[in-house]
Design a protein around this motif. Structure first.
Motif, PDB file in Angstrom:
ATOM      1  N   GLU A 188       0.825  -1.205   0.000  1.00 27.61           N
ATOM      2  CA  GLU A 188       0.000   0.000   0.000  1.00 27.61           C
ATOM      3  C   GLU A 188       0.859   1.255   0.000  1.00 27.61           C
ATOM      4  N   LEU A 189       2.002   1.194   0.675  1.00 30.64           N
ATOM      5  CA  LEU A 189       2.881   2.357   0.768  1.00 30.64           C
ATOM      6  C   LEU A 189       3.897   2.422  -0.372  1.00 30.64           C
ATOM      7  N   GLY A 190       3.874   1.420  -1.253  1.00 26.60           N
ATOM      8  CA  GLY A 190       4.768   1.440  -2.409  1.00 26.60           C
ATOM      9  C   GLY A 190       6.208   1.133  -2.086  1.00 26.60           C
ATOM     10  N   VAL A 191       6.442   0.320  -1.051  1.00 26.71           N
ATOM     11  CA  VAL A 191       7.814  -0.045  -0.695  1.00 26.71           C
ATOM     12  C   VAL A 191       7.992  -1.548  -0.902  1.00 26.71           C
ATOM     13  N   PRO A 192       9.205  -2.008  -1.199  1.00 30.03           N
ATOM     14  CA  PRO A 192       9.444  -3.440  -1.399  1.00 30.03           C
ATOM     15  C   PRO A 192       9.347  -4.190  -0.074  1.00 30.03           C
TER      16      PRO A 192
END
Length: 345
Positions: A188-192
């Motif tokens: 959701e936060l766009g982090v791996p």
């Protein structure tokens, strides 16, 4: 005809739930002791204050026909800290002595890897059942000494599992949902998806056990004459390194694999409840409070060891228990169950 009458203490916990399921499927009569009795099911449940000797005698005194006691309770969960010896001993003593004098023939205790001191730092691995004890306190020692000294009219066994995993909605102290919610929030936060422990912890040898597999092993040892008055390590039967599992987790949740980053989940995930609520709404998930999905301090505990966590299960195999579970497949199957239940996206 019922095979026996079992009293399961801690019957709605992760291990107790699967014990009840396994016993009922094998045609046992089951009485489950728990704080809040659930509705329905094939077992008879009752609420008992295990620290109150009078309450135990009053409520358990009528179970004179109980043949087996499966004890999977503890006064409280403590990850790396000390757990009350006096409270855990009082609870066990109150139950055992309330059931004695009738048909009781066997007492089984569920212990764990803290017997070997895995929570204290590096220890001899693979750990064997007869390895020397570490410096007490450790209520496992007191409980084992108690049943060993009191046995005679009945026999005893003890299981020593590693971390226990299961599909367990509503139980935040469960690494399956911890990983799943961590992955969902990362996406959701766009982090791996980064492993949240140290590089050393990423590469150590680890192990686990599925709750249903443990339940099967517990009933096996409690009903096998050759197992009497002994302790057994029970695991899935394999071992793994997080560095080998983590790429598969990232792929399952549709995330790129991130670098290893040692973070405190308890700290970094503390303010993410609103993110979780957003995920639940967008994906039409079953509304579940954030705090009921993941106990982040438990994740920190699991991902912190920088030494191997490994026990030897040769003894169980030599005594006749040969079942195994593929741990990597277990993780995926349990993620699937959370997803099918609309608990995770």
């Amino acid at each position: 005809m019922a095979r026996g009458k079992a009293v399961v203490v801690g019957a709605t916990g992760t291990i107790g739930t699967r014990l009840v399921d396994h016993l009922l499927a094998a045609d046992w009569q089951v009485v489950g002791l728990c704080r809040t009795p659930p509705e329905g099911g094939g077992a008879a449940y009752m609420s008992v204050d295990l620290l109150d000797e009078s309450d135990c005698r009053a409520k358990l005194g009528g179970l004179r026909d109980a043949s087996h006691l499966f004890y999977a309770a503890r006064a409280k969960h403590g990850e790396g800290g000390e757990e009350s010896v006096s409270d855990n001993m009082a609870m066990l003593r109150n139950v055992v002595e309330a059931l004695e004098g009738g048909a009781l023939s066997h007492v089984h205790l569920v212990h764990g890897g803290k017997y070997y001191g895995l929570h204290l730092g590096p220890y001899k691995t693979p750990a064997k059942e007869d390895d020397p004890r570490h410096m007490p306190p450790d209520f496992y020692y007191d409980q084992q000494d108690y049943v060993a000294a009191r046995a005679g009219p009945w026999t005893w066994t003890i299981s020593r599992p590693p971390l226990v995993y299961d599909f367990a909605p509503g139980r935040a102290r469960n690494l399956i949902s911890v990983i799943a919610v961590y992955a969902a929030i990362s996406r959701e936060l766009g982090v791996p998806l980064s492993f949240p422990g140290s590089r050393a912890a990423h590469g150590v040898i680890a192990e686990c056990v599925a709750a249903a597999h443990l339940a099967k092993a517990i009933v096996w040892m409690a009903t096998t004459e050759g197992c009497a008055n002994q302790a057994f390590n029970i695991t899935n039967g394999d071992c793994f390194r997080w560095e080998n599992l983590w790429p598969g987790f990232a792929s399952y949740f549709g995330l790129p694999l991130g670098p290893v980053r040692k973070i405190s989940l308890a700290h970094f995930m503390a303010d993410k409840a609103t993110v979780w609520d957003r995920i639940v709404e967008r994906h039409g998930l079953k509304p579940t409070p954030y705090q009921d999905m993941a106990l982040w301090s438990y994740g920190d505990f699991v991902f912190s060891p920088e030494y191997d966590v490994l026990t030897d299960t040769t003894k169980a195999r030599l005594h006749g228990f040969h079942d195994v579970v593929d741990s990597q497949a277990m993780f995926i199957e349990m993620f699937d169950r959370y997803r099918a239940a609309r608990l995770i996206p």
